[in-house]
Design an enzyme around this catalytic site. Structure first.
Site, mmCIF file in Angstrom:
data_model
loop_
_atom_site.group_PDB
_atom_site.id
_atom_site.type_symbol
_atom_site.label_atom_id
_atom_site.label_comp_id
_atom_site.label_asym_id
_atom_site.label_seq_id
_atom_site.Cartn_x
_atom_site.Cartn_y
_atom_site.Cartn_z
ATOM 1 C CG ASN A 7 -42.667 -40.030 -11.018
ATOM 2 O OD1 ASN A 7 -43.509 -39.202 -10.232
ATOM 3 N ND2 ASN A 7 -42.035 -40.976 -10.404
ATOM 4 N NE ARG A 18 -53.133 -21.392 -3.209
ATOM 5 C CZ ARG A 18 -53.491 -20.208 -4.026
ATOM 6 N NH1 ARG A 18 -52.294 -20.161 -5.156
ATOM 7 N NH2 ARG A 18 -54.565 -20.051 -3.887
ATOM 8 C CG HIS A 43 -41.403 -42.967 -5.231
ATOM 9 N ND1 HIS A 43 -40.015 -43.237 -5.702
ATOM 10 C CD2 HIS A 43 -41.034 -43.259 -4.022
ATOM 11 C CE1 HIS A 43 -39.215 -43.590 -4.714
ATOM 12 N NE2 HIS A 43 -39.938 -43.688 -3.515
ATOM 13 N NE ARG A 45 -39.219 -40.192 -1.538
ATOM 14 C CZ ARG A 45 -39.075 -40.096 -3.073
ATOM 15 N NH1 ARG A 45 -40.145 -39.535 -3.750
ATOM 16 N NH2 ARG A 45 -38.112 -40.536 -3.622
ATOM 17 C CG HIS A 50 -44.334 -36.402 -3.556
ATOM 18 N ND1 HIS A 50 -44.400 -37.880 -3.375
ATOM 19 C CD2 HIS A 50 -42.936 -36.071 -3.127
ATOM 20 C CE1 HIS A 50 -43.375 -38.442 -3.259
ATOM 21 N NE2 HIS A 50 -42.349 -37.175 -3.145
ATOM 22 C CD GLU A 70 -40.558 -45.361 -9.583
ATOM 23 O OE1 GLU A 70 -39.985 -45.420 -10.566
ATOM 24 O OE2 GLU A 70 -40.169 -44.318 -8.694
ATOM 25 C CB THR A 100 -35.164 -37.169 -5.209
ATOM 26 O OG1 THR A 100 -35.565 -37.969 -6.404
ATOM 27 C CG2 THR A 100 -33.770 -36.744 -5.335
ATOM 28 C CG HIS A 190 -33.035 -40.297 -10.414
ATOM 29 N ND1 HIS A 190 -33.864 -40.346 -9.397
ATOM 30 C CD2 HIS A 190 -31.973 -39.266 -10.490
ATOM 31 C CE1 HIS A 190 -33.411 -39.608 -8.854
ATOM 32 N NE2 HIS A 190 -32.559 -38.766 -9.271
ATOM 33 C CG ASP A 191 -31.394 -36.441 -12.959
ATOM 34 O OD1 ASP A 191 -32.594 -35.962 -12.205
ATOM 35 O OD2 ASP A 191 -30.493 -36.295 -12.114
ATOM 36 N N GLY A 213 -40.496 -38.307 -14.690
ATOM 37 C CA GLY A 213 -41.220 -37.262 -13.897
ATOM 38 C C GLY A 213 -41.003 -35.807 -13.787
ATOM 39 C CG HIS A 214 -37.724 -32.754 -11.855
ATOM 40 N ND1 HIS A 214 -38.324 -32.118 -10.661
ATOM 41 C CD2 HIS A 214 -36.526 -32.016 -12.472
ATOM 42 C CE1 HIS A 214 -37.715 -31.010 -10.670
ATOM 43 N NE2 HIS A 214 -36.852 -30.762 -11.579
#
EC number: 2.6.99.2
Length: 237
Positions: A7, A18, A43, A45, A50, A70, A100, A190-191, A213-214
């Site tokens: 992701n 920036r 993903h 939104r 992002h 997503e 999230t 997720h996580d 991703g994260h």
């Protein structure tokens, strides 16, 4: 082998902070694949804080692995997916102001809505997946929507695992068994991280794909993107 889809939302977040085009989202997606990643996930939104909707179009000709988009199937999102035609669309019940993803679908309450949306995507040869909590009744409900796959929402597992509670995997393993019996493909996300991914993989039968991703981007700050991707691939093999 379970596929690793990266992701890249966090790369877009960094770019947007920036202005300009550094880091370049498309180049990063190309590098992810060159380093061994087997898919790219975005993903977008509604506020485009992002990933921007234009990014989805720009990425299309460059993603030669799995391309997964997503999002909450609001009309704008549905229109985007039908135009881009990714490999897979993952439906997530996000509130528009959600930081999230924080819950799976109630596949029973929203059955008719999901049936209609999924039918439209499948008519356009787009594989469908829906984000679900590890609850057996929700897996059974997912089957009734006509979806190809489910994506198990793994935040609760990751939280328990970090506390040393490995029993947190049990509802996921049970739901995976059920999904396999029902003929549903299984994704997860997720996580998930380098710390917990191997244990999760080893206990989830038929796990086809993880979207990360994260954690992956955070780990890459210390270890490097190419190295981290290879580390995930080894843990998933």
């Amino acid at each position: 082998m379970t596929k690793l889809s990266v992701n890249i939302n966090k790369i877009a977040t960094l770019r947007n902070s920036r202005g300009g085009d550094v880091p370049n989202v498309v180049q990063f997606a190309k590098d992810v694949q060159r380093f061994g990643g087997e898919g790219v996930t975005i993903h977008p939104r509604p506020d485009e804080r992002h990933i921007r909707y234009q990014d989805a179009f720009d990425l299309k000709p460059e993603v030669y692995t799995e391309y997964n988009i997503e999002g909450n199937p609001i009309p704008k999102f549905i229109d985007l997916v039908l135009k881009v035609k990714p490999t897979q669309v993952t439906l997530v019940p996000d509130a528009e102001d959600a930081i999230t993803s924080n819950a799976g679908w109630d596949t029973i309450k929203h059955k008719d809505f999901l049936i209609d949306v999924i039918k439209e995507f499948k008519q356009n040869n787009i594989r469908t997946s829906i984000f679900v909590d590890p609850i057996k009744s929700q897996i059974e409900g997912a089957k009734e929507t006509g979806t190809d796959r489910i994506e198990l929402y793994t935040e609760a597992f990751a939280h328990d695992y970090a506390l040393g509670n490995k029993d947190g995997i049990k509802p996921y393993a049970e739901c995976a068994d059920l999904a396999n019996k029902l003929g549903l493909g299984i994704n997860a996300g997720h996580d998930l991280s380098l710390d917990n991914i191997q244990f999760f993989k080893e206990n989830i039968p038929g796990l086809l794909e993880v979207s990360i991703g994260h954690a992956l981007i955070a780990e890459s700050l210390y270890l490097g993107v190419e190295n981290v991707i290879q580390m995930y691939l080894r843990k998933l093999s």
